[in-house]
Enzyme design. Sequence first.
Site, PDB file in Angstrom:
ATOM      1  N   TYR A  27       0.836  -1.209   0.000  1.00 29.04           N
ATOM      2  CA  TYR A  27       0.000   0.000   0.000  1.00 29.04           C
ATOM      3  C   TYR A  27       0.873   1.262   0.000  1.00 29.04           C
ATOM      4  CZ  TYR A  27      -3.901   2.976   1.689  1.00 29.04           C
ATOM      5  OH  TYR A  27      -4.865   3.937   1.841  1.00 29.04           O
TER       6      TYR A  27
ATOM      7  N   ALA B 124       2.323   1.781  -3.431  1.00 28.44           N
ATOM      8  CA  ALA B 124       1.331   2.299  -4.379  1.00 28.44           C
ATOM      9  C   ALA B 124       1.061   3.783  -4.120  1.00 28.44           C
ATOM     10  CB  ALA B 124       0.029   1.502  -4.272  1.00 28.44           C
TER      11      ALA B 124
HETATM   12  N1  LIG Z   1      -9.963   5.357   5.349  1.00 25.11           N
HETATM   13  C1  LIG Z   1      -8.776   5.836   5.603  1.00 25.11           C
HETATM   14  O1  LIG Z   1      -8.404   6.000   6.737  1.00 25.11           O
HETATM   15  C2  LIG Z   1      -7.836   6.190   4.484  1.00 25.11           C
HETATM   16  C3  LIG Z   1      -6.597   6.705   4.820  1.00 25.11           C
HETATM   17  C4  LIG Z   1      -5.718   7.073   3.834  1.00 25.11           C
HETATM   18  C5  LIG Z   1      -6.075   6.925   2.521  1.00 25.11           C
HETATM   19  N2  LIG Z   1      -7.282   6.407   2.182  1.00 25.11           N
HETATM   20  C6  LIG Z   1      -7.584   6.276   0.764  1.00 25.11           C
HETATM   21  O2  LIG Z   1      -8.809   6.888   0.460  1.00 25.11           O
HETATM   22  C7  LIG Z   1      -9.436   6.202  -0.596  1.00 25.11           C
HETATM   23  C8  LIG Z   1     -10.848   5.806  -0.198  1.00 25.11           C
HETATM   24  O3  LIG Z   1     -10.764   4.975   0.952  1.00 25.11           O
HETATM   25  P1  LIG Z   1     -12.027   4.596   1.849  1.00 25.11           P
HETATM   26  O4  LIG Z   1     -11.537   4.482   3.222  1.00 25.11           O
HETATM   27  O5  LIG Z   1     -13.148   5.505   1.554  1.00 25.11           O
HETATM   28  O6  LIG Z   1     -12.300   3.117   1.308  1.00 25.11           O
HETATM   29  P2  LIG Z   1     -13.614   2.222   1.349  1.00 25.11           P
HETATM   30  O7  LIG Z   1     -14.591   2.782   2.327  1.00 25.11           O
HETATM   31  O8  LIG Z   1     -13.116   0.860   1.510  1.00 25.11           O
HETATM   32  O9  LIG Z   1     -14.210   2.441  -0.125  1.00 25.11           O
HETATM   33  C9  LIG Z   1     -13.444   2.051  -1.229  1.00 25.11           C
HETATM   34  C10 LIG Z   1     -14.105   2.548  -2.493  1.00 25.11           C
HETATM   35  O10 LIG Z   1     -13.281   2.146  -3.612  1.00 25.11           O
HETATM   36  C11 LIG Z   1     -14.050   1.365  -4.483  1.00 25.11           C
HETATM   37  N3  LIG Z   1     -13.237   0.328  -5.101  1.00 25.11           N
HETATM   38  C12 LIG Z   1     -12.540  -0.662  -4.518  1.00 25.11           C
HETATM   39  N4  LIG Z   1     -11.937  -1.439  -5.452  1.00 25.11           N
HETATM   40  C13 LIG Z   1     -12.278  -0.924  -6.644  1.00 25.11           C
HETATM   41  C14 LIG Z   1     -12.000  -1.269  -8.000  1.00 25.11           C
HETATM   42  N5  LIG Z   1     -11.230  -2.326  -8.319  1.00 25.11           N
HETATM   43  N6  LIG Z   1     -12.532  -0.516  -8.981  1.00 25.11           N
HETATM   44  C15 LIG Z   1     -13.298   0.540  -8.695  1.00 25.11           C
HETATM   45  N7  LIG Z   1     -13.607   0.925  -7.450  1.00 25.11           N
HETATM   46  C16 LIG Z   1     -13.106   0.193  -6.440  1.00 25.11           C
HETATM   47  C17 LIG Z   1     -15.152   0.785  -3.657  1.00 25.11           C
HETATM   48  O11 LIG Z   1     -16.226   0.432  -4.507  1.00 25.11           O
HETATM   49  P3  LIG Z   1     -17.296  -0.719  -4.068  1.00 25.11           P
HETATM   50  O12 LIG Z   1     -18.176  -0.103  -3.036  1.00 25.11           O
HETATM   51  O13 LIG Z   1     -18.019  -1.025  -5.332  1.00 25.11           O
HETATM   52  O14 LIG Z   1     -16.490  -1.857  -3.537  1.00 25.11           O
HETATM   53  C18 LIG Z   1     -15.463   1.945  -2.713  1.00 25.11           C
HETATM   54  O15 LIG Z   1     -16.274   2.890  -3.341  1.00 25.11           O
HETATM   55  C19 LIG Z   1      -8.550   5.048  -0.962  1.00 25.11           C
HETATM   56  O16 LIG Z   1      -7.711   5.381  -2.050  1.00 25.11           O
HETATM   57  C20 LIG Z   1      -7.730   4.854   0.294  1.00 25.11           C
HETATM   58  O17 LIG Z   1      -6.490   4.248   0.017  1.00 25.11           O
HETATM   59  C21 LIG Z   1      -8.167   6.026   3.149  1.00 25.11           C
END
Ligand SMILES: NC(=O)c1ccc[n+]([C@@H]2O[C@H](COP(=O)([O-])OP(=O)(O)OC[C@H]3O[C@@H](n4cnc5c(N)ncnc54)[C@H](OP(=O)(O)O)[C@@H]3O)[C@@H](O)[C@H]2O)c1
Lengths: 248, 77
Positions: free
Chosen positions: A155, A158
């Site tokens: 991660y 990436a």
């Molecule tokens: N949460 C945190 O603390 C945090 C911290 C740092 C960075 N981030 C980054 O913020 C971003 C969003 O994270 P989140 O926490 O909101 O994640 P999340 O709640 O797990 O949601 C992930 C989203 O990405 C979509 N997704 C997953 N695999 C995919 C694919 N192969 N093609 C298209 N869409 C896909 C999912 O769609 P489905 O619903 O259809 O599965 C969902 O809408 C990510 O890039 C993550 O790395 C998050």
Amino acid sequence: MTASAEQTARVALVTGASRGIGKAIAAGLAAAGYTVVGTATTQAGADAIGAMLAGQGGGVVMDVSDAESVTAAMATIQAEYGAPLVLVNNAGITRDNIMLRMKAEEWDAVINTNLNALFRVTRACLKGMTKARWGRIINITSVVGTMGNAGQANYAAAKGGAEGFTRALAREVGSRAITVNAVAPGFIQTDMTEALPEAQRDNLLSQIPLGRLGQVEEIASAVTWLASDGAGYVTGTTVHVNGGMFTG
Amino acid sequence: MSSIEDRVTKIIVEQLGVKPEDVKLEASFVEDLGADSLDTVELVMALEEEFETEIPDEEAEKISTVQAAIDYVKGHA
Ligand SMILES: NC(=O)c1ccc[n+]([C@@H]2O[C@H](COP(=O)([O-])OP(=O)(O)OC[C@H]3O[C@@H](n4cnc5c(N)ncnc54)[C@H](OP(=O)(O)O)[C@@H]3O)[C@@H](O)[C@H]2O)c1
């Protein structure tokens, strides 16, 4: 926020808008006046995005890890809404494991969905932005891309890669008034962090000066600002939104 | 309807902001007409639009002079 006429006319594409941070970003951009297209991996997810946006855009099925799916979805978006001039690369996954135990599939899945996807989706949107001589590309990275985190070598690779991509592309397309930036969240309350064990969570909180996890809206507001005309002189940078756990 | 040569010249003039008289057949976009790599991609995009054709990347890379652009259009549009 009052929307300028330009903003209303602009189409914003948010990948992974069905849940968590992406959903809040889609809602934030819609509130700021953009026509928003949000993607999900399932039709049910896409329909829910459509319902949330209530006519100010819609949901589309796209698997960012699959080139054909991206091509097909982009054709649909182009036909139904026009070329997106704001792109938020948000879709992402984690497959945590210590390096000694990490499987090639875990490495590949994270690199493919979080990094290779930027190549596919960004390339598909760049022509429209170049033609319009205006664009906003905002990549959602992570504090882990800069700090590193045990158990997240895939991660971190990436997300660090995505920040390098951000800097290079900013130089490439600056002459066309296209800005490219990253927003690096710290630990935000979503499904992704819900999965963390209690002990790890407490340990985390002790390292965050603001003493709490972030809220998805706090990421969305940074993204909405970067998309706005007011942020037109900001490019090639990473905006850290992490409660102070990392200070550049 | 104007000739293919005229239509190609018009696009080059618009995209690269050069004078029509500088758009000589042998002129190279980069060396003679001051185009950068993004300009050449945009030029190809404009040709695609004007002549309603899709120019594959491998072909687009070869379109580096005014003559090459005209030849491509004549051969494909
Ligand atoms: N949460 C945190 O603390 C945090 C911290 C740092 C960075 N981030 C980054 O913020 C971003 C969003 O994270 P989140 O926490 O909101 O994640 P999340 O709640 O797990 O949601 C992930 C989203 O990405 C979509 N997704 C997953 N695999 C995919 C694919 N192969 N093609 C298209 N869409 C896909 C999912 O769609 P489905 O619903 O259809 O599965 C969902 O809408 C990510 O890039 C993550 O790395 C998050």
